[in-house]
Design an enzyme around this catalytic site. Structure first.
Site, mmCIF file in Angstrom:
data_model
loop_
_atom_site.group_PDB
_atom_site.id
_atom_site.type_symbol
_atom_site.label_atom_id
_atom_site.label_comp_id
_atom_site.label_asym_id
_atom_site.label_seq_id
_atom_site.Cartn_x
_atom_site.Cartn_y
_atom_site.Cartn_z
ATOM 1 N N ASP A 43 0.803 -1.320 -0.120
ATOM 2 C CA ASP A 43 -0.143 0.073 -0.032
ATOM 3 C C ASP A 43 1.140 1.152 -0.184
ATOM 4 O OD1 ASP A 43 1.046 -0.175 2.614
ATOM 5 O OD2 ASP A 43 -1.050 -0.016 3.602
ATOM 6 N N GLU A 44 2.016 1.329 -0.436
ATOM 7 C CA GLU A 44 2.910 2.180 -0.668
ATOM 8 C C GLU A 44 3.160 2.825 -1.863
ATOM 9 O OE1 GLU A 44 6.177 1.950 2.820
ATOM 10 O OE2 GLU A 44 7.433 1.952 0.678
#
Length: 162
Positions: A43-44
């Site tokens: 989720d980066e």
């Protein structure tokens, strides 16, 4: 029963995949055509802002992204609320190499998470004392999460958001 579990896992996978796509769409809506956004994994995301005039400009951009990502996502009839932690590094103040800028923005992002703050800020390491100085969007310079002090017009800044 295995098929019920499989159905739940598939639903969660589809929901997670759709959420990532919508996050990416919102990120792209917050930046200019001259900027770059990329998913680093999980989720980066990393965003390269190519024309940030100063720390305040970077903080405004980070706050715009944070606010946009905080709006609810409706997927499969369910509203999903999330928060984003954002770390910002500004070239050349926070580093001249890609790896330095990512390290500084990562440090800023995790410091923001640790402070349980969802507000964009800047973290700048004081080289002489090796301690972090901080500032917030209200106009102080220093702490993670937003453009770094002393950035010049046209300087890229790296924003990292998970």
């Amino acid at each position: 029963e295995a098929s019920a579990l499989e159905s739940i896992l598939v639903h969660e996978y589809v929901t997670g995949d759709e959420l990532l796509k919508r996050v990416a769409t919102r990120l792209l809506a917050c930046i200019r055509a001259s900027d770059t956004a990329s998913r680093q994994g999980g989720d980066e995301f990393v965003i390269l802002l190519t024309e940030v005039a100063d720390d305040e400009g970077a903080l405004r951009a980070a706050e715009k992204i944070r606010a946009n990502l905080a709006m609810p996502y409706v997927i499969g009839g369910s509203a999903i609320q999330m928060t984003a932690s954002i770390g910002v590094a500004v070239y050349p103040i926070d580093g001249r190499e890609h790896s330095e800028l990512l390290q500084r923005s990562d440090f800023a992002m995790f410091r923001n998470k640790g402070a349980l703050s969802n507000r964009p800020s800047i973290v700048r390491l004081d080289e002489s004392s090796a301690r972090a100085t901080t500032g917030s969007h209200e106009g102080h310079a220093g702490e993670k999460m937003a453009p770094r002090r002393g950035s010049a017009a046209g300087s890229p800044s790296t924003t990292k958001t998970p």
